[in-house]
Write a protein that holds these residues in place. Sequence first.
Motif, mmCIF file in Angstrom:
data_model
loop_
_atom_site.group_PDB
_atom_site.id
_atom_site.type_symbol
_atom_site.label_atom_id
_atom_site.label_comp_id
_atom_site.label_asym_id
_atom_site.label_seq_id
_atom_site.Cartn_x
_atom_site.Cartn_y
_atom_site.Cartn_z
ATOM 1 N N THR A 63 33.342 -15.098 23.736
ATOM 2 C CA THR A 63 34.134 -14.460 22.677
ATOM 3 C C THR A 63 33.236 -13.701 21.711
ATOM 4 O OG1 THR A 63 35.795 -16.212 22.849
ATOM 5 C CG2 THR A 63 35.836 -14.868 20.856
ATOM 6 N N ILE A 64 32.080 -14.264 21.390
ATOM 7 C CA ILE A 64 31.134 -13.594 20.482
ATOM 8 C C ILE A 64 30.609 -12.298 21.116
ATOM 9 C CG2 ILE A 64 28.820 -13.797 19.442
ATOM 10 C CD1 ILE A 64 29.539 -16.809 18.966
ATOM 11 N N PRO A 123 29.870 -18.850 34.428
ATOM 12 C CA PRO A 123 31.123 -18.156 34.784
ATOM 13 C C PRO A 123 32.144 -18.112 33.645
ATOM 14 C CG PRO A 123 30.471 -19.662 36.531
ATOM 15 C CD PRO A 123 29.547 -19.917 35.390
ATOM 16 N N LYS A 124 32.169 -19.161 32.812
ATOM 17 C CA LYS A 124 33.127 -19.195 31.696
ATOM 18 C C LYS A 124 32.738 -18.183 30.616
ATOM 19 C CE LYS A 124 34.548 -24.004 32.379
ATOM 20 N NZ LYS A 124 34.549 -25.367 31.818
ATOM 21 N N VAL A 125 31.442 -17.961 30.446
ATOM 22 C CA VAL A 125 30.976 -16.945 29.488
ATOM 23 C C VAL A 125 31.388 -15.557 29.980
ATOM 24 C CG1 VAL A 125 28.963 -15.860 28.417
ATOM 25 C CG2 VAL A 125 29.010 -18.337 28.735
ATOM 26 N N ILE A 126 31.113 -15.287 31.246
ATOM 27 C CA ILE A 126 31.449 -13.992 31.838
ATOM 28 C C ILE A 126 32.936 -13.712 31.709
ATOM 29 C CG2 ILE A 126 31.489 -12.654 33.984
ATOM 30 C CD1 ILE A 126 28.662 -13.010 32.854
ATOM 31 N N MET A 127 33.765 -14.726 32.021
ATOM 32 C CA MET A 127 35.214 -14.541 31.972
ATOM 33 C C MET A 127 35.688 -14.330 30.532
ATOM 34 S SD MET A 127 37.911 -14.113 33.658
ATOM 35 C CE MET A 127 37.178 -14.436 35.259
ATOM 36 N N ALA A 128 35.181 -15.137 29.584
ATOM 37 C CA ALA A 128 35.624 -15.026 28.183
ATOM 38 C C ALA A 128 35.216 -13.703 27.551
ATOM 39 C CB ALA A 128 35.069 -16.199 27.366
#
Length: 218
Positions: free
Chosen positions: A90-91, A115-120
């Motif tokens: 998000t940041i 993967p969760k960073v990329i998606m968010a």
Amino acid sequence: MFLVEGNKIISELSNSDFKIKEIFSTDPQKLDRTDIPVIHISENELKKISFLKTPKDSVAVCYLSKQKRAEDADIQLVLDGIQDPGNLGTIIRLADWFGIEQIICSEDTVDFYNPKVIMASMGSFTRVNIVYTDLTEYLSHTKNANIGTDMEGENIYTFKKPEKINLILGNEGNGIRTETEKFLQNNITIPRFGKSQSTESLNVSMAAGIILGQLFSK
């Protein structure tokens, strides 16, 4: 290598430094790629390789990009031990929205390729340079003003923004660490207007959005 999921985000890789090795898709015709191998798979196969509970249409296998630090910009984000991948994603998305092209991360900040960073980040990771480094070393040499975020800081609505600023965001539970604090020129905070004391603090990415909105309004 790392994975990027969903046709929308995969399409944004074309205009970035990230190179795709191959794509696995349930509907290859939607991608319209002739320069990269696109392998047709079933929805069941997609579920097996996806990190998502509800998989998108495609998964791209991409090469890691070489880390390179650009010159300090007028406004940069500095992350001191952010651990939640959703917060980092998000940041990154916020940085992209406000035109911030570089984020400096402590070495223990959550992995950018998670993967969760990329998606968010919703594709914003292709437009924001992420650098992992020793923060003590970096903050001691930067020419930007180091401004921390703290519950006891100066009111963000009356704060006079320096011309060049590193906005430092601390760990979700512990805030900015002691060794980082000694390099700060000032601390800022978002004042609480509600009377309830139940909400102890704001989520770090939510706070970042409010602070950036106020800094860019000045």
